[in-house]
Design an enzyme around this catalytic site. Structure first.
Site, PDB file in Angstrom:
ATOM      1  N   HIS A  84       0.824  -1.221   0.000  1.00 46.49           N
ATOM      2  CA  HIS A  84       0.000   0.000   0.000  1.00 46.49           C
ATOM      3  C   HIS A  84       0.855   1.267   0.000  1.00 46.49           C
ATOM      4  CE1 HIS A  84       0.021  -0.141   4.578  1.00 46.49           C
ATOM      5  NE2 HIS A  84       0.008   1.164   4.429  1.00 46.49           N
ATOM      6  N   ASP A 226       1.358  -7.752   2.392  1.00 44.34           N
ATOM      7  CA  ASP A 226       1.394  -6.325   2.070  1.00 44.34           C
ATOM      8  C   ASP A 226       2.839  -5.827   1.889  1.00 44.34           C
ATOM      9  OD1 ASP A 226       0.925  -3.616   1.797  1.00 44.34           O
ATOM     10  OD2 ASP A 226      -0.476  -3.481   3.483  1.00 44.34           O
ATOM     11  N   SER A 657       4.015   2.230   8.486  1.00 40.14           N
ATOM     12  CA  SER A 657       3.791   1.239   7.447  1.00 40.14           C
ATOM     13  C   SER A 657       5.088   1.004   6.706  1.00 40.14           C
ATOM     14  CB  SER A 657       2.733   1.715   6.467  1.00 40.14           C
ATOM     15  OG  SER A 657       1.472   1.453   6.983  1.00 40.14           O
TER      16      SER A 657
HETATM   17  N1  ARG Z   1      -5.008   0.714   7.625  1.00 40.14           N
HETATM   18  C1  ARG Z   1      -3.701   0.837   7.035  1.00 40.14           C
HETATM   19  C2  ARG Z   1      -3.246   2.277   7.230  1.00 40.14           C
HETATM   20  O1  ARG Z   1      -3.737   2.954   7.990  1.00 40.14           O
HETATM   21  C3  ARG Z   1      -3.692   0.394   5.613  1.00 40.14           C
HETATM   22  C4  ARG Z   1      -4.351   1.325   4.652  1.00 40.14           C
HETATM   23  C5  ARG Z   1      -4.305   0.862   3.219  1.00 40.14           C
HETATM   24  N2  ARG Z   1      -5.387  -0.054   2.908  1.00 40.14           N
HETATM   25  C6  ARG Z   1      -6.652   0.341   2.596  1.00 40.14           C
HETATM   26  N3  ARG Z   1      -7.571  -0.577   2.402  1.00 40.14           N
HETATM   27  N4  ARG Z   1      -7.002   1.582   2.435  1.00 40.14           N
HETATM   28  O2  ARG Z   1      -2.757   3.034   6.522  1.00 40.14           O
HETATM   29  N1  GLU Z   2      -1.393   1.399   7.742  1.00 41.96           N
HETATM   30  C1  GLU Z   2      -0.791   2.457   8.510  1.00 41.96           C
HETATM   31  C2  GLU Z   2       0.259   3.205   7.676  1.00 41.96           C
HETATM   32  O1  GLU Z   2       0.075   3.345   6.499  1.00 41.96           O
HETATM   33  C3  GLU Z   2      -0.264   1.922   9.780  1.00 41.96           C
HETATM   34  C4  GLU Z   2      -1.398   1.662  10.691  1.00 41.96           C
HETATM   35  C5  GLU Z   2      -1.319   2.453  11.970  1.00 41.96           C
HETATM   36  O2  GLU Z   2      -0.659   1.935  12.882  1.00 41.96           O
HETATM   37  O3  GLU Z   2      -1.900   3.535  12.057  1.00 41.96           O
HETATM   38  O4  GLU Z   2       1.199   3.763   8.159  1.00 41.96           O
END
Ligand code: ARG
Ligand code: GLU
Length: 722
Positions: A84, A226, A657
């Site tokens: 991502h 991922d 991330s």
């Molecule tokens: N929850 C993760 C973050 O906060 C992954 C986000 C990417 N995935 C998504 N389905 N939008 O960034």
């Molecule tokens: N998916 C999140 C990122 O893109 C990390 C999730 C979180 O711990 O907030 O950094």
């Protein structure tokens, strides 16, 4: 008499031991944490993790493209980050014939590695404490806004003027940045080396890299691969250089060894990375404001918007594709807000915040010199007063921002408030191949109706009030706007640009959408401006409050503010803990790791989110877990299990991330990619029993590269340790 003393002492002990968990620490806090790390099993020397004057593991950790973290994993500049995080770059490189998001991609040779234009990878070369210097400069400042102490442009101006000669002279790709910590009680200078010739090397198909998509986002048990791979290219001397065919793979100073030994619950785990933003010193009133205004309004408006979107998406496959990414983005913040409010509502959640405040109050009011203590008490009072006074304005801004500005795509439309030059950019920012005016209008009806229910008429954008008065209902008004505008179709915009300038100006003044969008933006600016003085009060108040917290701690024999974590601000941090499942609710216990069998259990051919590639099913069926099944775990009964994801007690947030997760020897065991939704209130306060980092096991990464990608060339370049 003894009771209060005892409870104070117990309180201090409890808060000291609670401190051992959680925390996103600055590199310089490593010495202070080292004994705790060693006690938990760390087998590395302090200087091998962070050595201010030489090479250490931290030199293998990079900031990836601004918002994410990555790590160098080979002597030839190979960088591992999340799928991502590479998503935008991969999408840019994709076409209908070569859809790398859908199909995945594996460069067979160096020549097949694709330039990812615009992507940058940043190393932190040096970190220097410049607190005394910056505070001296601030003291000498005459006039000013009073907000220079947090202003990036002011601070980076200082960096340029005073450190450029020392660090940038004769160097390529070096950038300097001064960042405030503890709200301006400490300043660090970062000397950064920025590489801009970054090439896309490989990624699994989305069915692996984004497996579970929105349904599984922010949750566990998780089964997502991922990750994606990029490579840093440099000039012949290893220096940053713009893209050139002459550039060669970077020979980095340091890269991660990769452990293939496997992990177990209870194992030590450590993470380095670039966490984005936390608010650990929010006062109770700020926390309830966050819950009752920011999160609540976001949940309400996005919930309404997503309901319409989903209905439209499910009714039409084309709309489904057009709105997939928009839905995902909206849903990511929506689910996060729900988790945040769930966390805030845990019994006792406000207690830590109350305790910190009392600590400062107790210390400050006990000062002999009344004037001295007053600064800190005033700091607290300023925050609380500003929070109370801004509530009504902030609520208005959030209804407008979440509801109209972010919720209705066409609010980006051209208007008299925008410079002529940017009209085309404004139009194309929403009116592109993924835009449906029909869907947007349906969303607008729902959101405008809710906005009008929630906000007093006197506070509406003027044009909305005028339109509703004229058409009588939201329905009729929205229909009139979308039917009467030129700015929801390519032809409409073309006919607009064909007009002479004077005529264009007239259109902008009469077009119903241009008028509404302009009016919404003007209201946004007005509210932001009105809120600004309160935001300044809060920032200044928090600077004093935190200074008081540091002094109170020092008075108790502590090390002052450095005993606490500085709020995350996209600078390099470390966090540590152990691999561990969790129990968010009575009767529920999540375990580690998840396995490939779980991927097969989740397969659902009727949902795009849970498609499993044929080849992965074959790998599972035939247990092709690498030569000698080397990526899998051998069980006591002789069978093999292929791990996919696990969780750890490490304290992470957005920006982490892609961060490397490593074991006691500094070997890579996984890559961080998410957090559980029950744990997002950890941005305010670490939640030991609810909060976990969600991590992709490095062996799943290896399996996918090796068996799904068939990219032996990449496996061969890694430093694998059994
Ligand atoms: N929850 C993760 C973050 O906060 C992954 C986000 C990417 N995935 C998504 N389905 N939008 O960034
Ligand atoms: N998916 C999140 C990122 O893109 C990390 C999730 C979180 O711990 O907030 O950094």
């Amino acid at each position: 008499m003894r009771r209060p003393f005892l409870s104070l002492l117990v309180g201090a002990l409890v808060s000291l031991s609670a401190q051992a968990d959680g925390g996103m620490w600055l590199m310089e806090q490593l010495s202070q944490k080292y004994s705790s790390l060693a006690a938990r099993g760390l087998q590395m020397k302090e200087y091998d993790l962070y050595n201010p004057n030489g090479t250490s593991l931290k030199d293998a950790v990079v900031s990836f493209d601004g918002g994410c973290t990555g790590e160098v994993i080979s002597s030839q500049g190979l960088v591992l980050t999340n799928h991502h995080c590479g998503y935008d770059a991969i999408q840019q490189l994709s076409s209908v014939e070569h859809n790398y998001l859908e199909q995945g991609y594996w460069a067979r040779t160096l020549q097949d590695e694709l330039p990812a234009r615009g992507v940058v990878v940043t190393f932190i070369d040096k970190i220097e404490d410049v607190t005394a210097f910056v505070q001296g400069q601030l003291r000498q400042l005459k006039g000013g806004t009073g907000m220079e102490f947090l202003s990036p442009s002011y601070l980076n101006g200082l960096a340029r003027r005073h450190y450029s000669e020392r660090y940038q002279r004769g160097q390529q790709g070096i950038e300097l940045e001064i960042k405030p910590f503890y709200n301006g009680n400490k300043y660090l200078l970062f000397v950064k080396k920025v590489y801009s010739d970054i090439r896309f090397v490989g990624a699994p198909p989305s069915a692996v890299g984004k497996f579970g998509a929105d349904t599984d986002n922010w949750s566990y048990p998780r089964h997502t691969g991922d990750f994606s791979l990029f490579r840093i290219y440099a000039d012949a001397n290893g220096n940053p250089a713009p893209y050139s065919e002459q550039n060669v793979p970077l020979r980095p100073r340091r890269w991660f060894d990769i452990s293939t030994a496997g992990v177990q619950e209870g194992d030590f785990a450590m993470i380095m990375g670039f966490p984005g933003r936390t608010n650990q010193y929010a006062l109770p009133s700020e926390i309830t404001e966050w819950r009752d205004i920011d999160n609540t309004i976001r949940i309400r408006m996005r919930g309404l918007r997503q309901e319409v979107m989903l209905r439209e998406m499910l009714a039409d496959p084309k709309t489904n594709i057009m709105y997939a990414a928009k839905y995902a983005r909206s849903q990511n913040g929506y689910k996060r807000a729900i988790g945040a409010n769930w966390g805030v509502s845990r019994p006792d959640f406000l207690r830590r915040s109350e305790e910190l405040r009392s600590e400062v109050e107790r210390w400050a009011s006990g000062q002999r010199d009344r004037k001295k203590g007053k600064v800190y008490l005033d700091g607290i009072a300023r925050i609380e007063q500003a929070v109370a006074e801004r509530a009504a304005l902030r609520r208005q801004l959030w209804w407008l921002d979440e509801g109209l500005w972010q919720g209705i795509e066409a609010m980006q439309a051209p208007g008299v408030d925008l410079p002529l030059m940017s009209l085309e950019r404004s139009f194309r920012s929403y009116c592109n191949k993924d835009y449906s005016p029909a869907v947007d209008a349906k969303i607008a009806k729902v959101l405008l109706a809710e906005y009008c229910r929630q906000v007093a008429r006197a506070d509406w954008p003027e044009e909305l009030a005028r339109g509703l008065a004229r058409y009588g209902s939201v329905e009729a008004y929205v229909d009139a706007v979308y039917a009467g505008t030129r700015f929801t179709k390519e032809e409409g915009f073309a006919s607009f640009t064909a007009l002479p300038a004077a005529e264009q100006a007239k259109v902008l003044e009469t077009d119903p959408l241009a008028r509404l969008a302009t009016s919404v933006r003007s209201k946004m600016r007005q509210l932001q401006k009105a809120l600004q003085p309160f935001d300044s009060q809060i920032s200044q108040g928090r600077r004093d409050y935190l200074a008081g917290l540091g002094l109170a701690r020092a008075a108790q024999g502590g090390a002052g503010l450095m005993d606490y974590m500085a709020d995350a601000n996209s600078t390099l941090r470390f966090t540590y803990g152990q691999i561990q499942g969790y129990s968010p609710r009575d009767g529920v216990r999540y375990t580690v790791p998840t396995t490939l069998q779980g991927v097969m259990q989740k397969e659902d051919s009727t949902s795009w989110e849970f498609v499993v590639p044929e080849r992965l099913k074959e790998i599972y069926r035939t247990q092709s877990y690498g030569a000698g099944k080397r990526w899998a775990s051998k069980q006591a009964d002789g069978s093999y299990v292929m791990p996919v994801n696990f969780t750890a007690t490490t304290h992470t947030t957005g920006g982490n991330s892609g961060s490397p997760v490593f074991n006691a020897k500094g070997q890579l065991i996984g890559i961080n990619f998410d957090r559980n939704w029950e744990g997002v209130a950890g941005d305010i306060q670490y939640l030991p029993s609810y909060q976990r980092s969600i991590i992709c096991d490095i062996r799943y990464v290896l399996l996918i590269i090796d068996e799904l990608g068939g990219a032996r060339r990449l496996i061969d370049e890694l430093s694998l340790v059994p």
